[in-house]
Design a protein around this motif. Structure first.
Motif, PDB file in Angstrom:
ATOM      1  N   ARG A  60       0.816  -1.219   0.000  1.00 42.49           N
ATOM      2  CA  ARG A  60       0.000   0.000   0.000  1.00 42.49           C
ATOM      3  C   ARG A  60       0.847   1.265   0.000  1.00 42.49           C
ATOM      4  O   ARG A  60       0.472   2.272  -0.601  1.00 42.49           O
ATOM      5  CB  ARG A  60      -0.916   0.018   1.231  1.00 42.49           C
ATOM      6  CG  ARG A  60      -2.088  -0.936   1.164  1.00 42.49           C
ATOM      7  CD  ARG A  60      -2.819  -0.967   2.490  1.00 42.49           C
ATOM      8  NE  ARG A  60      -3.354   0.339   2.861  1.00 42.49           N
ATOM      9  CZ  ARG A  60      -4.570   0.772   2.548  1.00 42.49           C
ATOM     10  NH1 ARG A  60      -5.380   0.001   1.831  1.00 42.49           N
ATOM     11  NH2 ARG A  60      -4.983   1.958   2.936  1.00 42.49           N
ATOM     12  N   GLU A  61       2.004   1.223   0.663  1.00 45.47           N
ATOM     13  CA  GLU A  61       2.771   2.442   0.890  1.00 45.47           C
ATOM     14  C   GLU A  61       4.104   2.464   0.143  1.00 45.47           C
ATOM     15  O   GLU A  61       4.905   3.360   0.360  1.00 45.47           O
ATOM     16  CB  GLU A  61       3.010   2.615   2.391  1.00 45.47           C
ATOM     17  CG  GLU A  61       1.727   2.660   3.209  1.00 45.47           C
ATOM     18  CD  GLU A  61       1.973   2.806   4.704  1.00 45.47           C
ATOM     19  OE1 GLU A  61       3.063   3.306   5.078  1.00 45.47           O
ATOM     20  OE2 GLU A  61       1.088   2.438   5.502  1.00 45.47           O
ATOM     21  N   SER A  62       4.358   1.455  -0.704  1.00 42.94           N
ATOM     22  CA  SER A  62       5.643   1.394  -1.410  1.00 42.94           C
ATOM     23  C   SER A  62       5.830   2.544  -2.399  1.00 42.94           C
ATOM     24  O   SER A  62       6.958   2.885  -2.733  1.00 42.94           O
ATOM     25  CB  SER A  62       5.762   0.057  -2.149  1.00 42.94           C
ATOM     26  OG  SER A  62       4.690  -0.086  -3.089  1.00 42.94           O
ATOM     27  N   SER A  63       4.732   3.111  -2.855  1.00 42.39           N
ATOM     28  CA  SER A  63       4.839   4.207  -3.821  1.00 42.39           C
ATOM     29  C   SER A  63       5.294   5.507  -3.188  1.00 42.39           C
ATOM     30  O   SER A  63       5.601   6.469  -3.902  1.00 42.39           O
ATOM     31  CB  SER A  63       3.482   4.424  -4.510  1.00 42.39           C
ATOM     32  OG  SER A  63       2.480   4.742  -3.563  1.00 42.39           O
ATOM     33  N   SER A  65      -6.834   0.445  11.568  1.00 42.34           N
ATOM     34  CA  SER A  65      -5.580   0.939  11.007  1.00 42.34           C
ATOM     35  C   SER A  65      -5.449   0.558   9.535  1.00 42.34           C
ATOM     36  O   SER A  65      -5.522  -0.614   9.176  1.00 42.34           O
ATOM     37  CB  SER A  65      -4.393   0.380  11.800  1.00 42.34           C
ATOM     38  OG  SER A  65      -4.336  -1.026  11.691  1.00 42.34           O
ATOM     39  N   THR A  66      -5.265   1.545   8.705  1.00 37.91           N
ATOM     40  CA  THR A  66      -5.029   1.338   7.271  1.00 37.91           C
ATOM     41  C   THR A  66      -3.655   1.848   6.848  1.00 37.91           C
ATOM     42  O   THR A  66      -3.336   1.846   5.659  1.00 37.91           O
ATOM     43  CB  THR A  66      -6.114   2.038   6.450  1.00 37.91           C
ATOM     44  OG1 THR A  66      -6.170   3.428   6.803  1.00 37.91           O
ATOM     45  CG2 THR A  66      -7.482   1.405   6.698  1.00 37.91           C
ATOM     46  N   SER A  67      -2.862   2.298   7.799  1.00 40.72           N
ATOM     47  CA  SER A  67      -1.488   2.716   7.536  1.00 40.72           C
ATOM     48  C   SER A  67      -0.581   2.054   8.555  1.00 40.72           C
ATOM     49  O   SER A  67      -1.007   1.698   9.661  1.00 40.72           O
ATOM     50  CB  SER A  67      -1.344   4.242   7.615  1.00 40.72           C
ATOM     51  OG  SER A  67      -1.572   4.697   8.940  1.00 40.72           O
ATOM     52  N   ASN A  94      -8.798  -2.515   8.426  1.00 42.00           N
ATOM     53  CA  ASN A  94      -7.600  -3.310   8.193  1.00 42.00           C
ATOM     54  C   ASN A  94      -7.956  -4.591   7.449  1.00 42.00           C
ATOM     55  O   ASN A  94      -9.060  -5.122   7.594  1.00 42.00           O
ATOM     56  CB  ASN A  94      -6.931  -3.632   9.536  1.00 42.00           C
ATOM     57  CG  ASN A  94      -5.581  -4.304   9.376  1.00 42.00           C
ATOM     58  OD1 ASN A  94      -5.497  -5.510   9.239  1.00 42.00           O
ATOM     59  ND2 ASN A  94      -4.524  -3.510   9.418  1.00 42.00           N
ATOM     60  N   ILE A  95      -7.010  -5.104   6.663  1.00 42.62           N
ATOM     61  CA  ILE A  95      -7.269  -6.314   5.897  1.00 42.62           C
ATOM     62  C   ILE A  95      -7.576  -7.504   6.818  1.00 42.62           C
ATOM     63  O   ILE A  95      -8.278  -8.439   6.436  1.00 42.62           O
ATOM     64  CB  ILE A  95      -6.050  -6.639   4.996  1.00 42.62           C
ATOM     65  CG1 ILE A  95      -6.384  -7.791   4.056  1.00 42.62           C
ATOM     66  CG2 ILE A  95      -4.820  -6.944   5.845  1.00 42.62           C
ATOM     67  CD1 ILE A  95      -5.295  -8.066   3.041  1.00 42.62           C
ATOM     68  N   TYR A  96      -7.080  -7.458   8.042  1.00 48.23           N
ATOM     69  CA  TYR A  96      -7.350  -8.520   9.011  1.00 48.23           C
ATOM     70  C   TYR A  96      -8.285  -8.010  10.107  1.00 48.23           C
ATOM     71  O   TYR A  96      -8.067  -8.230  11.305  1.00 48.23           O
ATOM     72  CB  TYR A  96      -6.045  -9.038   9.612  1.00 48.23           C
ATOM     73  CG  TYR A  96      -5.142  -9.679   8.595  1.00 48.23           C
ATOM     74  CD1 TYR A  96      -5.603 -10.728   7.805  1.00 48.23           C
ATOM     75  CD2 TYR A  96      -3.841  -9.245   8.398  1.00 48.23           C
ATOM     76  CE1 TYR A  96      -4.794 -11.329   6.857  1.00 48.23           C
ATOM     77  CE2 TYR A  96      -3.017  -9.844   7.455  1.00 48.23           C
ATOM     78  CZ  TYR A  96      -3.499 -10.882   6.682  1.00 48.23           C
ATOM     79  OH  TYR A  96      -2.693 -11.475   5.749  1.00 48.23           O
TER      80      TYR A  96
END
Length: 490
Positions: free
Chosen positions: A36-39, A123-125, A201-203
Motif C-alpha cells: 500500500r505504501e511502497s509508492s 488501522s489502514t497505515s 484493516n485487511i485482518y
C-alpha cells in the motif's frame, strides 16, 4: 483461594487467546502495508524498511530473499518494541496496584488493551498499526497482575502450584490462538461494509475477535474478581501436606511448641530478600535474553536447513506448547513444592543447554544428506530426531524456568495481610518488597530480555557466531545460578 485461582486462570485464557491471535499475521500485515505504501519513498514504512536494510547490510550480504527477510526482521523489531515498552511500564503498573488495588488497575489496563485492538481494526497505515502496538505494550499488565493476585491468596507452600496456572494458560493459548488467527485471517468482512464508507484493516475479522474476547474478559473481571490486595490467607486454605513438604525441604522442623500444627520456614531478613530479588531479576534477564532469541530464530533455522514451510513450523511450535502445558499441569504443579523452585529452575536451564547442544549438531547431519539415511523428504532421520529431542528439551525449559523463578521471587515479597494484627492499623510494607512493585520489576527485567533476545538472535549471521553467543550466555547463566543459593524455598 481456589475460586480466585479459577477466576484468574479463565481470565488469562481469554486475555492470552486475544494476545496470540495476531502473532502469525505480523509478516502478512507488514507485507500488506508495504504494498500500500511502497509508492511513497518518504513514507514512514519506507524509511523504516530502509533503516532495516542498512543495518542488515552490515550483518550479512543480501540474497534472493532479502526483501522477505526485511519484513520478518521488521516483525521481530516490533515484537522487541512491545517488550521494551513492557520493560518501562511493568514496575509502574505493579506500584499502582499496591496503591490502588489489583482489580482497579487490572480493569484500567483492560481499557488500554481494548483500545489497542480497536486501533488495529481501523488501522489502514503502518503508522496507525504501530500505534496500536504501542498502546498494547503500555497497557499489557494482565500477566503480572495475575501473578500478584495469586501471590495474595496463596501461602509459600502452595504458591508454585497456583502460579503454574499462568504457564498452563500460556501454553494452551499459544497452541490454539495462532491457528485460529490464521484461519479467520482468510475470512474477510462482508464487502457491504465498504459501502458504509468505513475502511478497515485487511485482518479486521481477527481484530474484531480480539476486541470481543477482551470485552468479555473485562466484564468477567468486573463481575467475578474480588479485590485481593491486603488479603490475609485463612488457615483453612493452607494445605498442611504442602506446608510440611516446604518445611522439610528447608530443613526446618514442622512441629511447633505444642506439636499441633505445621509451619513454613520463616522469612529471611529484609536485606537478604531484597538482595535475592535483585539476583533473580538479573537471572530472569539473562535467561530470557537467551531463550527468547532461540525461540525467535528456531523457525529461521528450520527454514534455512530443512526448507520447512509454515505448516511444518506451526506443528513444531504447537508441539512445544502442548508438551509444555502437559509438563506444567503434571510435573511442575506436583513437584515444585517438593524439590524447591530454585532446583526446578536449574533443571530447566540444564534442559535449555541440552536443547542448544542438539540444535548445534543439526547442521552436521543435514550437510550429510546424501550419505546419511534420508527420509521421504530427502532429510536425514538423525537430523529430524535431533530436532524433535531439542523441541522436547525446549518445552521442559519453557515449563519450568520462568514459572519457578517467578514463584521464588514472589516468596521474597511481604506477606502481611494489610493490617497489623496487634494495633489493627494498616501495616507498613517495605516498598522494595511490596508484591505489585517487586513482581513488576521482576517482570520488567524479563521483558528487557525478550526485547533484546530476538535482536541478538537475528544479528548472528552464522551458526558459529550463534554458538559463541550461546556459550557465553550459558556460562554466565550457570555461574549466576550458584551464588544466589537457588536450591529451594527462602
Amino acid at each position: 483461594m481456589a475460586k480466585v485461582e479459577t477466576i484468574v486462570f479463565l481470565s488469562l485464557i481469554l486475555d492470552l487467546f486475544a494476545f496470540t491471535i495476531p502473532l502469525p499475521l505480523f509478516p502478512r500485515i507488514i507485507e500488506w502495508y508495504t504494498l500500500r505504501e511502497s509508492s511513497d519513498p518518504r513514507g514512514f514504512l519506507s524509511q523504516t524498511l530502509g533503516g532495516i536494510r542498512a543495518v542488515r547490510s552490515l550483518l550479512y550480504k543480501p540474497g534472493a530473499q532479502s526483501q522477505r527477510w526485511d519484513v520478518v526482521l521488521l516483525g521481530g523489531l516490533m515484537g522487541s518494541i512491545f517488550s521494551g515498552l513492557q520493560f518501562f511500564v511493568s514496575p509502574k503498573i505493579g506500584a499502582l496496584s499496591d496503591k490502588y488495588g489489583r482489580k482497579r488497575v487490572l480493569l484500567a489496563t483492560m481499557v488500554g488493551n481494548i483500545l489497542s485492538a480497536l486501533v488495529w481494526m481501523k488501522s489502514t497505515s503502518f503508522s496507525s498499526y504501530l500505534l496500536s502496538r504501542v498502546i498494547g505494550g503500555l497497557s499489557e499488565g494482565n500477566v503480572q497482575l495475575a501473578i500478584a493476585i495469586l501471590s495474595d491468596v496463596t501461602t509459600a507452600a502452595n504458591r508454585s502450584k497456583a502460579l503454574a496456572h499462568v504457564g498452563i494458560a500460556f501454553a494452551i493459548c499459544f497452541c490454539i490462538g495462532p491457528p485460529i488467527g490464521a484461519y479467520f485471517a482468510s475470512r474477510p468482512l462482508p464487502s457491504s461494509i465498504n459501502s458504509w464508507g468505513i475502511e478497515l484493516n485487511i485482518y479486521a475479522v481477527p481484530a474484531l475477535i480480539t476486541v470481543v474476547l477482551l470485552v468479555l474478559e473485562t466484564i468477567f473481571l468486573v463481575v467475578a474478581l474480588p479485590e485481593t490486595k491486603g488479603t490475609k490467607v485463612s488457615d483453612k486454605y493452607v494445605d498442611r501436606k504442602d506446608e510440611a513438604k516446604s518445611s522439610k525441604a528447608n530443613g526446618v522442623s514442622s512441629s511447633t511448641s505444642n506439636g499441633s500444627s505445621n509451619k513454613a520456614s520463616p522469612k529471611a531478613s529484609v536485606e537478604k530478600r531484597i538482595s535475592t530479588l535483585k539476583a533473580l531479576r538479573q537471572l530472569h534477564f539473562l535467561f530470557l535474553s537467551l531463550f527468547s532469541g532461540v525461540e525467535f530464530t528456531l523457525t529461521f533455522l528450520t527454514f534455512d536447513l530443512l526448507d520447512w514451510n509454515n505448516t511444518q513450523n506451526g506443528k513444531l511450535i504447537g508441539s512445544i506448547g502442548i508438551i509444555s502445558a502437559l509438563l506444567q499441569g503434571g510435573y511442575v504443579r506436583r513437584s515444585a513444592s517438593k524439590i524447591g523452585e530454585g532446583k526446578m529452575a536449574r533443571q530447566g536451564v540444564l534442559s535449555c543447554f541440552m536443547a542448544l547442544g542438539l540444535l548445534a549438531l543439526l547442521p552436521h547431519y543435514v550437510e550429510q544428506t546424501g550419505s546419511a539415511e534420508p527420509n521421504s523428504n530427502g532429510r536425514s532421520n538423525t537430523a529430524l530426531r535431533l530436532l524433535q529431542l531439542s523441541a522436547v528439551c525446549m518445552a521442559f525449559t519453557s515449563a519450568t524456568v520462568v514459572n519457578s523463578l517467578t514463584a521464588f521471587a514472589s516468596l521474597q515479597c511481604d506477606d502481611t495481610g494489610g493490617y497489623d494484627e496487634v494495633t489493627g492499623k494498616p501495616a507498613a510494607e517495605n516498598p522494595d518488597l511490596a508484591k505489585g512493585q517487586a513482581l513488576g520489576k521482576f517482570r520488567s527485567s524479563g521483558q528487557l530480555g525478550r526485547a533484546l533476545g530476538p535482536i541478538a538472535g537475528t544479528s548472528t549471521s552464522t551458526l558459529a557466531d550463534r554458538r559463541s553467543l550461546i556459550d557465553l550466555l550459558l556460562f554466565v547463566l550457570l555461574q549466576h545460578v550458584r551464588p544466589t543459593g537457588l536450591s529451594g524455598h527462602p
